[in-house]
Design a protein around this motif. Structure first.
Motif, PDB file in Angstrom:
ATOM      1  N   THR A  11       0.821  -1.215   0.000  1.00  9.69           N
ATOM      2  CA  THR A  11       0.000   0.000   0.000  1.00  9.69           C
ATOM      3  C   THR A  11       0.854   1.264   0.000  1.00  9.69           C
ATOM      4  OG1 THR A  11      -0.122  -0.215   2.412  1.00  9.69           O
ATOM      5  CG2 THR A  11      -1.985  -1.063   1.139  1.00  9.69           C
ATOM      6  N   ALA A  12       2.171   1.110   0.222  1.00  8.88           N
ATOM      7  CA  ALA A  12       3.062   2.273   0.211  1.00  8.88           C
ATOM      8  C   ALA A  12       3.323   2.705  -1.218  1.00  8.88           C
ATOM      9  CB  ALA A  12       4.373   1.926   0.914  1.00  8.88           C
ATOM     10  N   PRO A  13       3.708   3.963  -1.436  1.00  6.24           N
ATOM     11  CA  PRO A  13       4.040   4.408  -2.797  1.00  6.24           C
ATOM     12  C   PRO A  13       5.136   3.536  -3.392  1.00  6.24           C
ATOM     13  CG  PRO A  13       3.885   6.280  -1.288  1.00  6.24           C
ATOM     14  CD  PRO A  13       3.817   5.056  -0.443  1.00  6.24           C
ATOM     15  N   GLN A  14       4.963   3.164  -4.647  1.00  8.86           N
ATOM     16  CA  GLN A  14       5.879   2.222  -5.287  1.00  8.86           C
ATOM     17  C   GLN A  14       6.904   2.896  -6.204  1.00  8.86           C
ATOM     18  OE1 GLN A  14       5.933  -1.255  -4.733  1.00  8.86           O
ATOM     19  NE2 GLN A  14       4.591  -0.620  -3.047  1.00  8.86           N
ATOM     20  N   GLY A  15       6.876   4.206  -6.319  1.00  4.24           N
ATOM     21  CA  GLY A  15       7.804   4.881  -7.222  1.00  4.24           C
ATOM     22  C   GLY A  15       9.213   4.931  -6.651  1.00  4.24           C
ATOM     23  N   LEU A  16      10.173   4.419  -7.396  1.00  3.72           N
ATOM     24  CA  LEU A  16      11.573   4.420  -6.980  1.00  3.72           C
ATOM     25  C   LEU A  16      12.338   5.493  -7.739  1.00  3.72           C
ATOM     26  CD1 LEU A  16      12.357   0.581  -6.881  1.00  3.72           C
ATOM     27  CD2 LEU A  16      11.792   2.087  -4.963  1.00  3.72           C
ATOM     28  N   THR A  17      13.279   6.130  -7.046  1.00  4.69           N
ATOM     29  CA  THR A  17      14.176   7.079  -7.684  1.00  4.69           C
ATOM     30  C   THR A  17      15.603   6.567  -7.543  1.00  4.69           C
ATOM     31  OG1 THR A  17      14.406   8.406  -5.669  1.00  4.69           O
ATOM     32  CG2 THR A  17      12.645   9.015  -7.187  1.00  4.69           C
ATOM     33  N   PHE A  18      16.446   6.902  -8.521  1.00  2.00           N
ATOM     34  CA  PHE A  18      17.817   6.392  -8.547  1.00  2.00           C
ATOM     35  C   PHE A  18      18.778   7.568  -8.651  1.00  2.00           C
ATOM     36  CE2 PHE A  18      14.902   3.337 -10.362  1.00  2.00           C
ATOM     37  CZ  PHE A  18      15.280   2.131  -9.800  1.00  2.00           C
ATOM     38  N   ARG A  19      19.890   7.464  -7.918  1.00  2.00           N
ATOM     39  CA  ARG A  19      20.897   8.513  -7.944  1.00  2.00           C
ATOM     40  C   ARG A  19      22.283   7.900  -7.781  1.00  2.00           C
ATOM     41  NH1 ARG A  19      23.498  11.166  -3.938  1.00  2.00           N
ATOM     42  NH2 ARG A  19      22.122  10.238  -2.366  1.00  2.00           N
ATOM     43  N   SER A  20      23.215   8.340  -8.601  1.00  2.00           N
ATOM     44  CA  SER A  20      24.591   7.865  -8.499  1.00  2.00           C
ATOM     45  C   SER A  20      25.396   8.815  -7.625  1.00  2.00           C
ATOM     46  CB  SER A  20      25.236   7.780  -9.881  1.00  2.00           C
ATOM     47  OG  SER A  20      26.608   7.464  -9.767  1.00  2.00           O
ATOM     48  N   SER A  21      26.170   8.242  -6.689  1.00  2.00           N
ATOM     49  CA  SER A  21      27.006   9.064  -5.819  1.00  2.00           C
ATOM     50  C   SER A  21      28.197   9.642  -6.565  1.00  2.00           C
ATOM     51  CB  SER A  21      27.496   8.241  -4.616  1.00  2.00           C
ATOM     52  OG  SER A  21      26.412   7.808  -3.830  1.00  2.00           O
ATOM     53  N   ASP A  22      28.635   8.972  -7.641  1.00  2.40           N
ATOM     54  CA  ASP A  22      29.786   9.446  -8.412  1.00  2.40           C
ATOM     55  C   ASP A  22      29.527   9.157  -9.890  1.00  2.40           C
ATOM     56  OD1 ASP A  22      32.193  10.144  -9.531  1.00  2.40           O
ATOM     57  OD2 ASP A  22      33.426   9.092  -8.051  1.00  2.40           O
ATOM     58  N   ARG A  23      29.106  10.159 -10.627  1.00  5.95           N
ATOM     59  CA  ARG A  23      28.746   9.965 -12.024  1.00  5.95           C
ATOM     60  C   ARG A  23      29.973   9.744 -12.906  1.00  5.95           C
ATOM     61  NH1 ARG A  23      23.759  11.368 -13.637  1.00  5.95           N
ATOM     62  NH2 ARG A  23      24.541  12.072 -15.660  1.00  5.95           N
ATOM     63  N   SER A  24      31.168  10.019 -12.385  1.00  7.71           N
ATOM     64  CA  SER A  24      32.366   9.738 -13.175  1.00  7.71           C
ATOM     65  C   SER A  24      32.677   8.244 -13.193  1.00  7.71           C
ATOM     66  CB  SER A  24      33.558  10.517 -12.622  1.00  7.71           C
ATOM     67  OG  SER A  24      33.909  10.042 -11.324  1.00  7.71           O
ATOM     68  N   VAL A  25      32.096   7.490 -12.265  1.00  4.62           N
ATOM     69  CA  VAL A  25      32.293   6.035 -12.226  1.00  4.62           C
ATOM     70  C   VAL A  25      31.123   5.328 -12.901  1.00  4.62           C
ATOM     71  CG1 VAL A  25      32.553   4.013 -10.732  1.00  4.62           C
ATOM     72  CG2 VAL A  25      33.683   6.176 -10.131  1.00  4.62           C
ATOM     73  N   ALA A  26      29.889   5.739 -12.548  1.00  2.72           N
ATOM     74  CA  ALA A  26      28.708   5.108 -13.151  1.00  2.72           C
ATOM     75  C   ALA A  26      27.546   6.083 -13.110  1.00  2.72           C
ATOM     76  CB  ALA A  26      28.347   3.823 -12.424  1.00  2.72           C
ATOM     77  N   THR A  27      26.731   6.043 -14.132  1.00  2.81           N
ATOM     78  CA  THR A  27      25.510   6.843 -14.170  1.00  2.81           C
ATOM     79  C   THR A  27      24.313   5.916 -14.083  1.00  2.81           C
ATOM     80  OG1 THR A  27      25.422   6.781 -16.589  1.00  2.81           O
ATOM     81  CG2 THR A  27      26.613   8.622 -15.570  1.00  2.81           C
ATOM     82  N   VAL A  28      23.159   6.477 -13.758  1.00  2.00           N
ATOM     83  CA  VAL A  28      21.948   5.677 -13.669  1.00  2.00           C
ATOM     84  C   VAL A  28      20.787   6.485 -14.225  1.00  2.00           C
ATOM     85  CG1 VAL A  28      21.424   6.440 -11.310  1.00  2.00           C
ATOM     86  CG2 VAL A  28      20.492   4.257 -12.148  1.00  2.00           C
ATOM     87  N   SER A  29      19.933   5.819 -14.965  1.00  2.00           N
ATOM     88  CA  SER A  29      18.768   6.481 -15.549  1.00  2.00           C
ATOM     89  C   SER A  29      17.619   6.488 -14.557  1.00  2.00           C
ATOM     90  CB  SER A  29      18.345   5.751 -16.829  1.00  2.00           C
ATOM     91  OG  SER A  29      17.793   4.473 -16.505  1.00  2.00           O
ATOM     92  N   GLY A  30      16.555   7.227 -14.903  1.00  2.00           N
ATOM     93  CA  GLY A  30      15.370   7.257 -14.055  1.00  2.00           C
ATOM     94  C   GLY A  30      14.703   5.912 -13.917  1.00  2.00           C
ATOM     95  N   GLY A  31      14.943   5.000 -14.856  1.00  2.77           N
ATOM     96  CA  GLY A  31      14.352   3.673 -14.795  1.00  2.77           C
ATOM     97  C   GLY A  31      15.253   2.649 -14.131  1.00  2.77           C
ATOM     98  N   GLY A  32      16.450   3.056 -13.660  1.00  6.98           N
ATOM     99  CA  GLY A  32      17.327   2.134 -12.950  1.00  6.98           C
ATOM    100  C   GLY A  32      18.388   1.474 -13.808  1.00  6.98           C
ATOM    101  N   THR A  33      18.631   1.959 -15.022  1.00  5.55           N
ATOM    102  CA  THR A  33      19.679   1.393 -15.871  1.00  5.55           C
ATOM    103  C   THR A  33      21.022   2.033 -15.519  1.00  5.55           C
ATOM    104  OG1 THR A  33      18.123   0.996 -17.672  1.00  5.55           O
ATOM    105  CG2 THR A  33      20.471   1.024 -18.221  1.00  5.55           C
ATOM    106  N   VAL A  34      21.968   1.188 -15.076  1.00  8.40           N
ATOM    107  CA  VAL A  34      23.281   1.653 -14.661  1.00  8.40           C
ATOM    108  C   VAL A  34      24.248   1.513 -15.830  1.00  8.40           C
ATOM    109  CG1 VAL A  34      25.188   1.330 -13.048  1.00  8.40           C
ATOM    110  CG2 VAL A  34      22.827   0.971 -12.289  1.00  8.40           C
ATOM    111  N   THR A  35      25.016   2.564 -16.094  1.00 13.52           N
ATOM    112  CA  THR A  35      26.027   2.535 -17.154  1.00 13.52           C
ATOM    113  C   THR A  35      27.390   2.821 -16.536  1.00 13.52           C
ATOM    114  OG1 THR A  35      24.440   3.325 -18.795  1.00 13.52           O
ATOM    115  CG2 THR A  35      26.773   3.529 -19.338  1.00 13.52           C
ATOM    116  N   ALA A  36      28.330   1.863 -16.685  1.00 14.29           N
ATOM    117  CA  ALA A  36      29.681   2.037 -16.170  1.00 14.29           C
ATOM    118  C   ALA A  36      30.424   3.046 -17.034  1.00 14.29           C
ATOM    119  CB  ALA A  36      30.410   0.702 -16.144  1.00 14.29           C
ATOM    120  N   VAL A  37      31.086   4.026 -16.385  1.00 14.73           N
ATOM    121  CA  VAL A  37      31.760   5.102 -17.108  1.00 14.73           C
ATOM    122  C   VAL A  37      33.271   4.982 -16.980  1.00 14.73           C
ATOM    123  CG1 VAL A  37      32.026   7.601 -17.315  1.00 14.73           C
ATOM    124  CG2 VAL A  37      29.776   6.622 -16.801  1.00 14.73           C
TER     125      VAL A  37
END
Length: 489
Positions: free
Chosen positions: A236-262
């Motif tokens: 019953t809790a909200p199901q929307g997840l948000t994603f954030r990378s602590s260091d975008r120079s190492v890896a980025t992440v999209s709003g849908g959770g796709t991680v790209t190694a940089v």
């Protein structure tokens, strides 16, 4: 001579009667007798104020006519002494708001004074503001207070304020404006003071118990991608997840959770849902086989099996080591216990670790760590005290602390102002002055009490009482021995 005088008087009286008979009626006015009663014909009320302010007085000054009335004394009475009181001399006082009639009576003739009593303007609320003590939404189970301020401020002492909830299935409110979040939705709290009404909107959400992810860490090569998916409990809790990378120079992440190694290195992907968050550690190196743990998160690389990072690469320790700033923020569900290895990493780097739990934020400073062997339990549970008016909690399950910690109280725990530590030796609460601004600073594990009351205890050691009694007996014996030398037997 006397006989002559009487005869002369009789003649004169007869002459007067004879002469009077010849005059028209009413031409002769006989003198009044000394004891004739002259009735009161009317009473003039005089000038007076028909409206009075509570606490004021005025003097009634009625005038009785005719002025030579035999009984001109006036008596006064009030038909409601709770509103207007009157003295024997006609001095009236306004006691409370309302209307009363004061009568003035003289010799059976009565007039009335209708008096209206109004409040003192300095005690009448002309305006009011109301606001919730917590900004934003409340989680189910949270409490908040509605603060009320009135104008003029002099009316605060006598103002009567009431509270009502439009939907008690969402939020309830007591007579003191304390709001308790009950269920998901929105409710309006109506604040009323006389004719003034204000409304405070309260939105309640169901808090997240936990975020369950398909992986805890990813090991990727530069250019590879992987997908992070998750679900939230309760359903019953909200199901929307948000994603954030602590260091975008190492890896980025999209709003849908796709991680790209940089680039090579390590970072954390923070997955959040409202006030809850979880973390996925991402390690990028050129020799990685590519993959993900705990559920085999898909990777767009060569499809090789997931490789396990070395034991030294604990996700929490890795995040402490790789954090760009001096502060590392984690959720209590992600770090239920600060281990010796984590303490060592904090002391070595000098960084701070903040762990957010329900109703608190626990913070330790690496520079303050004295003993890395004393691990720290990050779970702090608040429960109503069974003996006092307040809530109790226990730090580190009673075990020795590794260092001084700061416990920032949030939510309903902010309402308390005094802190006590339970003294196991005396069995009493001991007041602590290490609590200010909603932050507890302590290096002592044990059982604590948060309250607004001042607790006073008198504790006397029984051995001290016995010793004091023995000293008293000794003093009495010495006194008798000394005095005996001067007694005559």
């Amino acid at each position: 001579m006397n006989r002559l005088t009487k005869r002369l008087a009789a003649v004169l009286l007869l002459a007067a009667i004879t002469a009077g008979a010849a005059l028209p009626a009413g031409a002769i006015k006989l003198p009044e007798w000394p004891f004739r009663h002259i009735d009161v014909e009317s009473i003039d009320p005089g000038e007076y104020d028909a409206e009075m302010v509570v606490g004021t007085t005025q003097q009634l000054k009625p005038t009785v006519y005719p002025e030579n009335a035999s009984d001109p004394a006036v008596t006064f009475a009030s038909d409601d002494i709770s509103v207007v009181q009157v003295a024997d001399n006609g001095l009236i006082g306004a006691a409370s708001v309302g209307t009363a009639r004061v009568s003035a009576t003289a010799d059976g003739v009565t007039i009335y004074y209708d008096i209206t009593v109004v409040p003192d303007p300095s005690t009448v609320v002309s305006d009011m503001d109301a606001a919730l003590s917590v900004e934003g939404e409340l989680a189910v189970g949270d409490v908040a207070n509605i603060s009320v301020s009135v104008s003029p401020s002099s009316a605060a002492a006598t103002a009567t304020v009431t509270f009502a909830s439009s939907n008690e299935a969402v939020a309830t409110v007591n007579n003191f404006g304390r709001v308790t979040a009950v269920g998901k939705g929105t409710a309006n709290i109506t604040v009323t003071c006389g004719d003034i009404v204000r409304t405070v909107s309260v939105t309640v959400y169901i808090p997240t118990d936990g975020i369950h992810l398909n992986t805890n860490y990813l090991v990727l090569k530069p250019g590879e991608t992987a997908q992070i998916t998750g679900s939230v409990t309760p359903s019953t809790a909200p199901q929307g997840l948000t994603f954030r990378s602590s260091d975008r120079s190492v890896a980025t992440v999209s709003g849908g959770g796709t991680v790209t190694a940089v680039g090579t290195g390590s970072t954390s992907i923070i997955v959040s849902n409202g006030d809850s968050s979880s973390m996925v550690t991402v390690i990028v190196n050129r020799g990685a086989a590519g993959g993900a743990s705990s559920g085999g998160g898909a990777s767009s690389g060569d499809g090789g099996a997931s490789s396990q990072p070395e034991a030294a690469a604990d996700p929490i320790i890795q995040q402490i080591n790789d954090a760009q700033g001096d502060l590392v923020n984690l959720h209590q569900a992600d770090v239920p216990r600060i281990t010796s290895a984590m303490l060592d990493a904090l002391r070595r780097t000098g960084k701070q670790l903040s762990v957010t739990g329900e109703g608190y934020i626990l913070t330790i400073n690496g520079a303050d760590i004295r003993n890395t062997q004393n691990e720290l339990d990050t779970a702090v549970a608040f429960a109503p005290s069974a003996t006092e008016d307040g809530v109790e909690f226990t730090l580190n399950a009673g075990s020795a602390m590794p260092c001084t910690v700061s416990l920032t109280l949030t939510g309903g725990n902010e309402a308390y102002s005094r802190l006590y530590l339970y003294n196991e030796a005396t069995g009493q609460w001991q007041y602590l002055n290490s609590y200010a601004g909603g932050i507890v600073t302590t290096d002592t594990a044990g059982r604590y009490l948060l309250t607004n009351d001042t607790l006073t205890f008198i504790h006397m050691n029984p051995y001290v009482l016995i010793a004091a009694g023995a000293v008293l007996v000794a003093i009495i014996v010495v006194y008798i021995v000394v005095k005996k030398r001067y007694w005559f037997w």
